[in-house]
Enzyme design. Structure first.
Site: not given
Ligand code: ADP
Ligand code: MG
Length: 352
Positions: A29-30, A33, A35-36, A167
């Site tokens: 995800g990005e 704020f 990147v994940v 959210d």
């Molecule tokens: P943002 O919305 O700020 O980019 P999130 O915390 O919602 O960040 O994470 C982005 C995406 O990453 C999520 O929609 C999900 O698909 C994946 N993700 C986040 N945390 C986890 C987790 N603990 N295990 C598996 N996937 C996750």
């Molecule tokens: Mg999110």
């Protein structure tokens, strides 16, 4: 003192990580704020963490770490399992906050809802087995009921801890393959009212598709960002007065709606719904009245699902999606709603 001491000791025995410990995998995800990424550990450490998720966050990372630490201690099973958070200073000026969770699973509720099979694609995931029922609204309703119960359970424990998520949306609800339940993720916009952390709502962080109509979750008359001890003393009263948790309830009601009506699962469908509801002054009953006479088969089917068992699902939905926070049900009361209680169905049918 005790709480801080325990937190310190607990922290001491948890694994700690540095930048070089992680091997970046797929980007998950990005947002604006951060990147994940899915990550694995460079050296297979003795702690054997398995796959992890790493968020590199900018401005609000510090708050998000704080929220995750708090949730970890107060209501761990409701949110993704938080492993560690730290300020990483070697790469960027000023640094980035790095947050690490256990990888809970491949799919969010949003991913699952995109499937044509929904909610049947979730059935064995959460119920363990296929129900002994023909395909149809009754069987779908049972699955949706279970998903709703799990979301409300997580919300109830967050709210009881004093945290408002702000959210809540299908993208922030992950299916945990370990516990076979849905859990909440992404505390980046959350507010903890007990200690005044992130006390001033950042409206610009809110997702307009799922946001309740009130602009400020706390009345603008409340003093801004009180110091911690004051906030601790005041907040139960403020909570009672302003019911900030009802913001999350509204968003959860919209998820319920999307599960019942496939046409509202797309962005454009949801945006159109929001426009229609606003035109009806946020009165779901009025919305239904204007739509039902010329409703598509899809909409008609959704109403039929919510009307099962004397309209108990519709009753719960309309108690969540209301203009005034005060008139919305709370998470705990929603869990006690007869919608979730098979014997309660009988009681309700006697009452009618
Ligand atoms: P943002 O919305 O700020 O980019 P999130 O915390 O919602 O960040 O994470 C982005 C995406 O990453 C999520 O929609 C999900 O698909 C994946 N993700 C986040 N945390 C986890 C987790 N603990 N295990 C598996 N996937 C996750
Ligand atoms: Mg999110």
């Amino acid at each position: 003192f005790d709480m801080f001491f325990l937190a310190f000791v607990e922290r001491l025995f948890r694994p700690t990580f540095r930048k070089d410990d992680f091997v970046l995998g797929k980007k998950l995800g990005e947002g604006a704020f951060g990147v994940v990424y899915r990550v694995s550990l460079a050296k297979k450490s003795s702690s054997n963490e398995g796959d992890l998720v790493l968020k590199k966050a900018t401005e609000y990372g510090a708050v998000e770490i704080w929220m995750n630490e708090r949730v970890r201690r107060a209501c761990a099973s409701s949110c993704a399992d938080f492993v560690y958070g730290f300020l990483e200073t070697s790469s960027k000026k000023g640094g980035e906050y790095w947050l690490v969770w256990r990888f809970e699973g491949e799919s969010t509720l949003a991913d699952l809802m995109q499937s044509k099979e929904f909610p049947y694609n979730v059935e064995t995931m959460i119920l363990g087995e296929v129900q002994d029922l023909p395909k149809g609204i009754e069987r779908e309703n049972r699955i949706i009921q279970t998903i709703m119960r799990q979301i409300l359970f997580c919300l109830d424990s967050l709210h009881s801890t004093g945290i408002v998520h702000r959210d809540i949306k299908p993208q922030n609800i992950i299916f945990s393959e370990g516990s076979r339940t849905f859990k909440i993720i992404d505390l980046g916009a959350a507010a903890d009212l007990r200690v005044g952390i992130n006390y001033i709502p950042k409206e610009f962080l809110l997702d307009p598709r799922y946001a309740a109509p009130e602009q400020y979750i706390m009345s603008t008359q409340t003093p801004s960002a009180p110091s911690a001890p004051v906030a601790t003393a005041l907040s139960p009263v403020l909570w009672q007065m302003n019911l900030p948790d009802r913001f999350d309830i509204y968003s959860t009601g919209l998820i319920f709606l999307q599960m019942a009506f496939p046409s509202l699962r797309t962005d454009s469908g949801l945006i159109q719904f929001n426009r229609q509801l606003k035109r009806c002054d946020y009165d779901l009953v009025a919305w239904r009245r204007t739509l039902e006479p010329r409703a598509s088969p899809d909409l008609r089917r959704g109403f039929k699902l919510l009307d099962l068992d004397g309209g108990i699902g519709w009753e719960l939905l309309t108690s969540m999606v209301r203009y005034k926070p005060r008139r919305r049900t709370g998470a705990k009361a929603a869990l006690a709603h007869p919608y979730f209680d098979r014997e309660g169905l009988l009681v309700l049918s006697f009452m009618q």
